[in-house]
Design a protein around this motif. Sequence first.
Motif, PDB file in Angstrom:
ATOM      1  N   MET A   1       0.815  -1.220   0.000  1.00 17.47           N
ATOM      2  CA  MET A   1       0.000   0.000   0.000  1.00 17.47           C
ATOM      3  C   MET A   1       0.850   1.272   0.000  1.00 17.47           C
ATOM      4  SD  MET A   1      -3.074  -0.934  -0.305  1.00 17.47           S
ATOM      5  CE  MET A   1      -4.074   0.474   0.162  1.00 17.47           C
ATOM      6  N   ILE A   2       2.100   1.143  -0.442  1.00 17.43           N
ATOM      7  CA  ILE A   2       2.974   2.320  -0.385  1.00 17.43           C
ATOM      8  C   ILE A   2       2.468   3.443  -1.283  1.00 17.43           C
ATOM      9  CG2 ILE A   2       5.115   1.175   0.327  1.00 17.43           C
ATOM     10  CD1 ILE A   2       5.940   1.251  -2.656  1.00 17.43           C
ATOM     11  N   GLY A   3       1.679   3.083  -2.309  1.00 11.93           N
ATOM     12  CA  GLY A   3       1.116   4.112  -3.184  1.00 11.93           C
ATOM     13  C   GLY A   3       0.149   5.019  -2.460  1.00 11.93           C
ATOM     14  N   ARG A   4      -0.361   4.559  -1.324  1.00 11.02           N
ATOM     15  CA  ARG A   4      -1.258   5.371  -0.515  1.00 11.02           C
ATOM     16  C   ARG A   4      -0.549   5.876   0.736  1.00 11.02           C
ATOM     17  NH1 ARG A   4      -6.679   4.441  -2.488  1.00 11.02           N
ATOM     18  NH2 ARG A   4      -7.584   5.319  -0.617  1.00 11.02           N
ATOM     19  N   GLY A   5       0.754   5.763   0.749  1.00  5.37           N
ATOM     20  CA  GLY A   5       1.519   6.273   1.880  1.00  5.37           C
ATOM     21  C   GLY A   5       1.415   5.414   3.113  1.00  5.37           C
ATOM     22  N   ILE A   6       1.108   4.132   2.926  1.00  3.28           N
ATOM     23  CA  ILE A   6       1.017   3.211   4.058  1.00  3.28           C
ATOM     24  C   ILE A   6       2.158   2.218   3.928  1.00  3.28           C
ATOM     25  CG2 ILE A   6      -0.432   1.527   5.242  1.00  3.28           C
ATOM     26  CD1 ILE A   6      -2.875   2.953   4.020  1.00  3.28           C
ATOM     27  N   TYR A   7       3.022   2.210   4.937  1.00  2.00           N
ATOM     28  CA  TYR A   7       4.256   1.439   4.864  1.00  2.00           C
ATOM     29  C   TYR A   7       4.251   0.278   5.853  1.00  2.00           C
ATOM     30  CZ  TYR A   7       6.326   5.167   2.010  1.00  2.00           C
ATOM     31  OH  TYR A   7       6.603   6.056   1.005  1.00  2.00           O
ATOM     32  N   ASP A   8       5.177  -0.633   5.626  1.00  2.00           N
ATOM     33  CA  ASP A   8       5.363  -1.781   6.513  1.00  2.00           C
ATOM     34  C   ASP A   8       5.653  -1.284   7.929  1.00  2.00           C
ATOM     35  OD1 ASP A   8       5.769  -4.711   6.779  1.00  2.00           O
ATOM     36  OD2 ASP A   8       7.768  -4.072   7.404  1.00  2.00           O
ATOM     37  N   GLY A   9       4.937  -1.808   8.891  1.00  2.00           N
ATOM     38  CA  GLY A   9       5.162  -1.422  10.278  1.00  2.00           C
ATOM     39  C   GLY A   9       4.261  -0.321  10.785  1.00  2.00           C
ATOM     40  N   ASP A  10       3.551   0.338   9.889  1.00  2.00           N
ATOM     41  CA  ASP A  10       2.612   1.381  10.317  1.00  2.00           C
ATOM     42  C   ASP A  10       1.442   0.760  11.085  1.00  2.00           C
ATOM     43  OD1 ASP A  10       4.196   3.077   8.883  1.00  2.00           O
ATOM     44  OD2 ASP A  10       2.696   3.609   7.382  1.00  2.00           O
ATOM     45  N   TRP A  11       0.830   1.581  11.928  1.00  2.00           N
ATOM     46  CA  TRP A  11      -0.399   1.154  12.593  1.00  2.00           C
ATOM     47  C   TRP A  11      -1.569   1.772  11.859  1.00  2.00           C
ATOM     48  CZ3 TRP A  11      -0.216  -2.491  16.167  1.00  2.00           C
ATOM     49  CH2 TRP A  11       0.983  -2.689  16.872  1.00  2.00           C
ATOM     50  N   VAL A  12      -2.584   0.982  11.618  1.00  2.26           N
ATOM     51  CA  VAL A  12      -3.786   1.504  10.971  1.00  2.26           C
ATOM     52  C   VAL A  12      -4.953   1.317  11.929  1.00  2.26           C
ATOM     53  CG1 VAL A  12      -5.500   1.025   9.173  1.00  2.26           C
ATOM     54  CG2 VAL A  12      -3.091   1.282   8.565  1.00  2.26           C
ATOM     55  N   ILE A  13      -5.720   2.370  12.110  1.00  2.00           N
ATOM     56  CA  ILE A  13      -6.942   2.276  12.911  1.00  2.00           C
ATOM     57  C   ILE A  13      -8.108   2.164  11.945  1.00  2.00           C
ATOM     58  CG2 ILE A  13      -8.460   3.463  14.535  1.00  2.00           C
ATOM     59  CD1 ILE A  13      -5.948   4.707  15.763  1.00  2.00           C
ATOM     60  N   ALA A  14      -8.859   1.098  12.088  1.00  2.64           N
ATOM     61  CA  ALA A  14      -9.963   0.833  11.167  1.00  2.64           C
ATOM     62  C   ALA A  14     -11.295   0.915  11.894  1.00  2.64           C
ATOM     63  CB  ALA A  14      -9.797  -0.536  10.530  1.00  2.64           C
ATOM     64  N   ASP A  15     -12.304   1.259  11.140  1.00  5.51           N
ATOM     65  CA  ASP A  15     -13.659   1.443  11.656  1.00  5.51           C
ATOM     66  C   ASP A  15     -14.528   0.304  11.134  1.00  5.51           C
ATOM     67  OD1 ASP A  15     -16.205   2.224  12.250  1.00  5.51           O
ATOM     68  OD2 ASP A  15     -15.968   4.297  11.601  1.00  5.51           O
ATOM     69  N   ALA A  16     -15.032  -0.498  12.062  1.00  9.23           N
ATOM     70  CA  ALA A  16     -15.867  -1.638  11.663  1.00  9.23           C
ATOM     71  C   ALA A  16     -17.281  -1.198  11.319  1.00  9.23           C
ATOM     72  CB  ALA A  16     -15.904  -2.674  12.785  1.00  9.23           C
ATOM     73  N   ASP A  17     -17.638   0.010  11.685  1.00  9.65           N
ATOM     74  CA  ASP A  17     -19.013   0.487  11.482  1.00  9.65           C
ATOM     75  C   ASP A  17     -19.180   1.378  10.264  1.00  9.65           C
ATOM     76  OD1 ASP A  17     -20.105  -0.842  13.620  1.00  9.65           O
ATOM     77  OD2 ASP A  17     -19.583   0.745  15.030  1.00  9.65           O
ATOM     78  N   ALA A  18     -18.074   1.780   9.643  1.00 14.66           N
ATOM     79  CA  ALA A  18     -18.179   2.673   8.491  1.00 14.66           C
ATOM     80  C   ALA A  18     -18.565   1.879   7.247  1.00 14.66           C
ATOM     81  CB  ALA A  18     -16.857   3.390   8.255  1.00 14.66           C
ATOM     82  N   THR A  19     -19.330   2.509   6.408  1.00 17.31           N
ATOM     83  CA  THR A  19     -19.689   1.880   5.144  1.00 17.31           C
ATOM     84  C   THR A  19     -18.517   2.050   4.181  1.00 17.31           C
ATOM     85  OG1 THR A  19     -21.935   2.604   5.552  1.00 17.31           O
ATOM     86  CG2 THR A  19     -21.437   1.783   3.345  1.00 17.31           C
ATOM     87  N   PRO A  20     -17.925   0.952   3.718  1.00 20.21           N
ATOM     88  CA  PRO A  20     -16.772   1.098   2.826  1.00 20.21           C
ATOM     89  C   PRO A  20     -17.191   1.555   1.435  1.00 20.21           C
ATOM     90  CG  PRO A  20     -17.282  -1.223   3.169  1.00 20.21           C
ATOM     91  CD  PRO A  20     -18.234  -0.442   4.006  1.00 20.21           C
ATOM     92  N   ASN A  21     -16.475   2.524   0.915  1.00 17.16           N
ATOM     93  CA  ASN A  21     -16.741   3.018  -0.424  1.00 17.16           C
ATOM     94  C   ASN A  21     -15.606   2.601  -1.353  1.00 17.16           C
ATOM     95  OD1 ASN A  21     -19.174   4.494   0.166  1.00 17.16           O
ATOM     96  ND2 ASN A  21     -17.881   5.963   1.245  1.00 17.16           N
ATOM     97  N   GLU A  22     -15.887   2.721  -2.622  1.00 16.15           N
ATOM     98  CA  GLU A  22     -14.878   2.430  -3.630  1.00 16.15           C
ATOM     99  C   GLU A  22     -13.680   3.335  -3.366  1.00 16.15           C
ATOM    100  OE1 GLU A  22     -16.556   2.756  -7.505  1.00 16.15           O
ATOM    101  OE2 GLU A  22     -14.675   2.187  -8.480  1.00 16.15           O
ATOM    102  N   ASN A  23     -12.501   2.772  -3.494  1.00 16.29           N
ATOM    103  CA  ASN A  23     -11.255   3.502  -3.335  1.00 16.29           C
ATOM    104  C   ASN A  23     -10.816   3.670  -1.882  1.00 16.29           C
ATOM    105  OD1 ASN A  23      -9.315   4.325  -5.158  1.00 16.29           O
ATOM    106  ND2 ASN A  23      -9.741   6.490  -4.781  1.00 16.29           N
ATOM    107  N   ASP A  24     -11.668   3.292  -0.938  1.00 18.92           N
ATOM    108  CA  ASP A  24     -11.279   3.342   0.468  1.00 18.92           C
ATOM    109  C   ASP A  24     -10.235   2.262   0.743  1.00 18.92           C
ATOM    110  OD1 ASP A  24     -12.976   5.368   1.025  1.00 18.92           O
ATOM    111  OD2 ASP A  24     -14.411   4.193   2.187  1.00 18.92           O
ATOM    112  N   VAL A  25      -9.379   2.532   1.711  1.00 16.23           N
ATOM    113  CA  VAL A  25      -8.455   1.506   2.187  1.00 16.23           C
ATOM    114  C   VAL A  25      -9.222   0.673   3.208  1.00 16.23           C
ATOM    115  CG1 VAL A  25      -6.288   1.057   3.392  1.00 16.23           C
ATOM    116  CG2 VAL A  25      -6.446   2.963   1.775  1.00 16.23           C
TER     117      VAL A  25
END
Lengths: 182, 182
Positions: free
Chosen positions: A106-130
Amino acid sequence: MAPTYREIANHFRFKSTKAAADHVLALEKKGYLRRHTGRSRGIELTASVKRTGQETITVPIIGDIPAGTPEQKIEFQSGTISVDSTILDGIGHHRLFALKVKGDSMIGRGIYDGDWVIADADATPNENDVVVALIDGENTLKALALKENNFYLRVENPDYNDWVPVNELIIQGTAKALIRRI
Amino acid sequence: MAPTYREIANHFRFKSTKAAADHVLALEKKGYLRRHTGRSRGIELTASVKRTGQETITVPIIGDIPAGTPEQKIEFQSGTISVDSTILDGIGHHRLFALKVKGDSMIGRGIYDGDWVIADADATPNENDVVVALIDGENTLKALALKENNFYLRVENPDYNDWVPVNELIIQGTAKALIRRI
DNA sequence: CACTGTACTACACAAATGTATAGTGAGAAT
DNA sequence: ATTCTCACTATACATTTGTGTAGTACAGTG
């Protein structure tokens, strides 16, 4: 809860709500707050006034989410991460979880190995979302893409191929924040 | 702002406010929220849902650091940001400050416009570190580079040129963490 | 099958609330 | 001395909002 004009008047011992309304109007003109005209309790503090750092939200860190929704697999939790509620503005009450990024897909979106990502289980995922997704039994972080009415997972790195689901594609959460230790 | 029953009904496309009221009542009975009876927008999330965190470090957000060390110019502070102490592991007692990234001169290091960077004013900057620097009177976030025994600021974006100091180059802090809202 | 509970709709109404008009008194400005 | 502004009071009124009653559609149960 923002106060009503009557509550403000009461607090300052004004005997008219107009006094409170005038003060709020003056504060709005000075930029300290915003009014949602017509709505009750429609006073909002401007970001500069809002005292950040007070309230923090603790998010469980999840190692792997083999199946189902994340909160069902809370036993895989390997710790917690706390961040300022203003960073998670608007989704602080959602079911959130954190995970460590593996690989550089996912480096094209500025997300690198070792990063922490906080995700939302309640959000409606849209096209192009990570999104955090379970694709054919495997767990991964990719961009949600759509081709000919079928969802697939787009890799944001030209070195790898996209993931097209054979059997099933389950979106477990939408990435909302990223934390990196440099 | 907590929603009104009409706003809830509208959101879920209920055609009666009673449906919304019933749901809120059910959620209250289950303990997920508290109602301030009679008051408008009187719905509050329960503490168990809010989940306030444990050990966090509050870092001042600094808009611009015109000169000197950051803590001398704390009057430029525009708020604070709180993060888990484990993220800032080992440097929690250092003088830290946060700033918002402007521009895309560091995309090669995965630092994008709008990201928050937490910098350490006490760390010794090394070659190749991402640093907050004051170069010829201007404030910027760049990579510290060395050429022929002279330090300069390397831009991690092929579209821009590196910054070579004419007069002075002051390193105000070393980037230690990054926070992004996706 | 009738019975029961769930999840709503339709409607009503009083209370809460935002907002407006008119007026008062103190003090500053002209 | 007169005018003006400020900071309120007093009051009114239209919305907004919380809450209650009655009824409908439907799925599941014994």
